[in-house]
Design an enzyme around this catalytic site. Structure first.
Site, PDB file in Angstrom:
ATOM      1  N   ARG A 157      -0.261   4.444  -0.363  1.00 22.48           N
ATOM      2  CA  ARG A 157      -1.063   5.648  -0.169  1.00 22.48           C
ATOM      3  C   ARG A 157      -0.556   6.484   1.001  1.00 22.48           C
ATOM      4  O   ARG A 157       0.058   5.972   1.940  1.00 22.48           O
ATOM      5  CB  ARG A 157      -2.533   5.274   0.065  1.00 22.48           C
ATOM      6  CG  ARG A 157      -3.233   4.749  -1.164  1.00 22.48           C
ATOM      7  CD  ARG A 157      -4.631   4.244  -0.833  1.00 22.48           C
ATOM      8  NE  ARG A 157      -4.595   3.027  -0.003  1.00 22.48           N
ATOM      9  CZ  ARG A 157      -5.683   2.372   0.386  1.00 22.48           C
ATOM     10  NH1 ARG A 157      -6.882   2.810   0.011  1.00 22.48           N
ATOM     11  NH2 ARG A 157      -5.562   1.279   1.121  1.00 22.48           N
ATOM     12  N   ASP A 213       0.863  -1.188   0.000  1.00 20.93           N
ATOM     13  CA  ASP A 213       0.000   0.000   0.000  1.00 20.93           C
ATOM     14  C   ASP A 213       0.894   1.230   0.000  1.00 20.93           C
ATOM     15  O   ASP A 213       1.651   1.465   0.951  1.00 20.93           O
ATOM     16  CB  ASP A 213      -0.896  -0.006   1.238  1.00 20.93           C
ATOM     17  CG  ASP A 213      -2.050   0.989   1.136  1.00 20.93           C
ATOM     18  OD1 ASP A 213      -1.940   1.939   0.333  1.00 20.93           O
ATOM     19  OD2 ASP A 213      -3.059   0.818   1.850  1.00 20.93           O
TER      20      ASP A 213
END
Length: 348
Positions: free
Chosen positions: A277, A275
């Protein structure tokens, strides 16, 4: 005509008279002069001391100029002029350290980020005898590679009618990159009561193209519906496609998933983390909207932790388990097993 300023003219010596009184020619004087016979011009007097041009005098070579880099990760930073040599350089360096409030700017592509120099340690290595420490001995000097301080600004807003009601669409822009993000606000979110909110990361394939490979489109619709039923709330549309690997890399990840990899393994094979983000941007958007306490619609415990650490008080996590289908069963199972998502998946 005045010939006083003309070059000297060679004149042969007059003939020497003989004993009989008749002139006698001088063979040496009557010969044609060669270039070596012309008088040399006077040697000019040097206008600078000999030690600066004498071959025996040593020469001084200054080190190459080193750009002074801004401090990384803080709003305050410093960028200084190219250092000069000798005592003048030393005096200039220490004078710069006393100018703690001098405002300077660092160009970062489309914008200019204002920073302040506030530390005598935020500069390149200085002259001999100074005990200031360099900011980063391994820095390359390319300011364009230095990330700018994180900041957002609220740019524009307009009404957005939807099947669930009329939302206020608010646009934000990252000052450092120019990337944009959205907030959909429903009702009056002012006041002390916690706000029902959803942080939804962009998924073009799920949100707009009705993909069944993920649950993103289903979560977007369900979140808007819950917020409208609540009567007040916010949905942040976090524009970091494909867990921030981008649309084209997301398509490449789909190819690897079709060959047998799961969503986490596909990211790793492409060189990304599971991930990528950055949810601190969402905390900035909440703050610009005046929202500090949130009831968060999410299954992602990591998202809750990051927002809490960034100053947003998550008073409740509201589960959002929707959109399960035969095409995304493995995807949802991977998110639960490898990414810690709280998915209490009921049997089909």
């Amino acid at each position: 005509m005045d010939h006083t300023s003309a070059a000297p003219v060679y004149k042969p010596a007059p003939p020497t008279p003989s004993s009989s009184g008749s002139p006698q020619s001088n063979p040496a004087a009557s010969a044609c002069p060669t270039p070596n016979d012309w008088p040399l011009p006077p040697t000019p007097t040097p206008s600078i001391p000999p030690r600066f041009y004498s071959a025996a005098a040593p020469t001084t070579t200054l080190p190459p100029a080193t750009p002074r880099l801004p401090r990384i990760g803080t709003v305050s930073a410093m960028i200084a002029n190219t250092p000069s040599a000798g005592l003048k350089r030393k005096r200039k360096h220490h004078r710069n350290q006393r100018a703690n409030s001098a405002l300077v700017t660092i160009p970062q592509g489309r914008v200019t980020v204002s920073v302040t120099q506030n530390s005598p340690r935020s500069h390149s290595p200085c002259v001999s005898g100074c005990h200031c420490q360099p900011l980063n001995p391994t820095a390359t000097g390319n300011i364009s590679k230095i990330p700018a301080p994180r900041a957002l600004k609220r740019v524009a807003e307009a009404k957005l009618p939807t099947p669930w009601g009329d939302f206020l669409m608010v646009g934000f822009e990252e000052l450092a990159t120019g990337h944009d993000h959205l907030a959909l606000v429903f009702g009056d979110i002012s006041g002390p009561a916690p706000v029902l909110a959803r942080v939804h990361s962009e998924c073009l394939t799920g949100d707009a193209l009705f993909s069944l490979r993920c649950d993103c489109g289903f979560q977007l619709e369900a979140a808007l519906c819950h917020i409208a039923e609540e009567g007040r709330g916010v949905l942040l549309y976090h524009r970091q496609e494909g867990r921030n690997i981008g649309l084209l890399n997301k398509i490449r990840a789909y190819v690897l998933q079709d060959l047998g990899a799961d969503t986490v393994e596909a990211n790793h094979q492409l060189g990304f983390a599971a991930d990528e983000r950055d949810f601190t941007l969402c905390a900035d958007m909440f703050k610009l909207l005046g929202v500090n306490e949130v009831r968060l619609l999410t299954n992602n415990l990591q998202k809750v932790k990051i927002l809490n650490d960034a100053g947003i008080n998550i008073v409740e996590r509201v589960p959002l388990v929707v959109g399960r289908n035969p095409k995304n069963e493995r995807y949802l199972a991977t998110k639960a097993a490898k990414m810690g998502h709280m998915l209490d998946l009921p049997p089909r």
